[in-house]
Design a protein around this motif. Structure first.
Motif, mmCIF file in Angstrom:
data_model
loop_
_atom_site.group_PDB
_atom_site.id
_atom_site.type_symbol
_atom_site.label_atom_id
_atom_site.label_comp_id
_atom_site.label_asym_id
_atom_site.label_seq_id
_atom_site.Cartn_x
_atom_site.Cartn_y
_atom_site.Cartn_z
ATOM 1 N N MET A 54 0.970 -1.376 0.246
ATOM 2 C CA MET A 54 -0.018 -0.183 0.065
ATOM 3 C C MET A 54 0.795 1.212 0.328
ATOM 4 N N GLN A 55 0.296 2.228 -0.769
ATOM 5 C CA GLN A 55 1.473 3.597 -0.660
ATOM 6 C C GLN A 55 1.234 3.578 0.225
ATOM 7 N N TRP A 56 2.272 4.918 0.494
ATOM 8 C CA TRP A 56 2.051 6.121 1.802
ATOM 9 C C TRP A 56 0.864 6.747 1.631
ATOM 10 N N THR A 57 0.706 7.353 0.546
ATOM 11 C CA THR A 57 -0.442 8.906 0.210
ATOM 12 C C THR A 57 -1.942 8.309 0.419
ATOM 13 N N SER A 58 -2.002 6.415 0.253
ATOM 14 C CA SER A 58 -3.136 5.993 0.521
ATOM 15 C C SER A 58 -3.403 6.101 1.954
ATOM 16 N N MET A 59 -2.030 5.465 2.335
ATOM 17 C CA MET A 59 -1.972 5.844 4.451
ATOM 18 C C MET A 59 -2.987 6.819 4.759
ATOM 19 N N ILE A 60 -2.308 7.976 4.163
ATOM 20 C CA ILE A 60 -2.632 9.434 4.993
ATOM 21 C C ILE A 60 -3.877 9.529 4.435
ATOM 22 N N ALA A 61 -4.653 9.280 3.059
ATOM 23 C CA ALA A 61 -5.798 9.307 2.695
ATOM 24 C C ALA A 61 -7.216 8.451 3.786
ATOM 25 N N ILE A 62 -6.407 7.126 4.308
ATOM 26 C CA ILE A 62 -7.386 6.869 4.589
ATOM 27 C C ILE A 62 -7.576 6.723 6.575
ATOM 28 N N TYR A 63 -6.460 7.764 6.896
ATOM 29 C CA TYR A 63 -6.089 8.420 8.237
ATOM 30 C C TYR A 63 -7.528 9.325 8.344
ATOM 31 N N GLY A 64 -6.923 10.412 7.458
ATOM 32 C CA GLY A 64 -7.822 11.628 7.448
ATOM 33 C C GLY A 64 -9.398 11.057 7.753
ATOM 34 N N PHE A 88 -6.496 -0.927 10.334
ATOM 35 C CA PHE A 88 -6.883 -1.429 9.459
ATOM 36 C C PHE A 88 -5.136 -1.589 8.186
ATOM 37 N N TYR A 89 -4.390 -1.001 8.850
ATOM 38 C CA TYR A 89 -3.099 -2.109 8.282
ATOM 39 C C TYR A 89 -2.779 -3.667 7.995
ATOM 40 N N LEU A 90 -2.514 -2.825 9.407
ATOM 41 C CA LEU A 90 -1.916 -5.210 9.984
ATOM 42 C C LEU A 90 -3.412 -5.718 9.477
ATOM 43 N N ASN A 91 -4.908 -5.359 9.299
ATOM 44 C CA ASN A 91 -6.182 -6.297 8.137
ATOM 45 C C ASN A 91 -5.234 -6.613 6.979
ATOM 46 N N TRP A 92 -4.891 -5.108 6.375
ATOM 47 C CA TRP A 92 -4.398 -4.916 5.009
ATOM 48 C C TRP A 92 -3.432 -6.333 4.895
ATOM 49 N N THR A 93 -2.120 -6.133 6.046
ATOM 50 C CA THR A 93 -0.968 -7.045 5.271
ATOM 51 C C THR A 93 -1.371 -8.366 5.922
ATOM 52 N N THR A 118 -11.757 -10.652 4.357
ATOM 53 C CA THR A 118 -10.501 -10.222 2.998
ATOM 54 C C THR A 118 -12.506 -9.550 2.288
ATOM 55 N N ARG A 119 -12.703 -9.345 1.540
ATOM 56 C CA ARG A 119 -13.936 -8.992 0.650
ATOM 57 C C ARG A 119 -15.022 -10.248 0.433
ATOM 58 N N GLY A 120 -14.381 -11.609 -0.183
ATOM 59 C CA GLY A 120 -14.981 -12.806 0.291
ATOM 60 C C GLY A 120 -15.513 -13.356 1.901
ATOM 61 N N ASP A 121 -15.235 -12.493 2.818
ATOM 62 C CA ASP A 121 -16.176 -12.597 4.013
ATOM 63 C C ASP A 121 -16.868 -12.233 4.571
#
Length: 96
Positions: A1-11, A69-74, A79-82
């Motif tokens: 995941m890109q750092w800019t995506s993490m900033i947007a998600i944090y916002g 969120f980041y821990l779930n991502w990694t 998942t989407r299937g769940d």
């Protein structure tokens, strides 16, 4: 995941957290002795609003939610299937 995506998600989490923690600890004049409602003010207006405390609480909560969120991502815990509660869509036989 890109750092800019993490900033947007944090916002996004910060704005959500700010709305969640906004009413915590607010008191109206009838809940605190010695406070009277001034002319032109609503009876339900809080008398002890502290925006710095709201921002601090929102920052801490948003950091925790972003970390989850980041821990779930990694790790792929959910998942989407769940989250597919209705099953797969039916396949139509178009008769070709």
């Amino acid at each position: 995941m890109q750092w800019t995506s993490m900033i947007a998600i944090y916002g996004l989490f910060w704005v959500l957290s700010a709305f969640l923690v906004l009413p915590i600890g607010l008191r109206t004049p009838d809940q605190l002795p010695g406070h009277e409602v001034e002319t032109g003010h609503a009876d339900s207006a809080p008398v002890n609003f502290r925006p710095r405390l709201v921002a601090l609480r929102a920052t801490v909560l948003a950091a925790a939610l972003s970390a989850l969120f980041y821990l779930n991502w990694t790790n792929g815990w959910v998942t989407r299937g769940d989250l597919n509660f209705f099953g797969d869509p039916p396949v139509e036989d178009l008769g070709y």
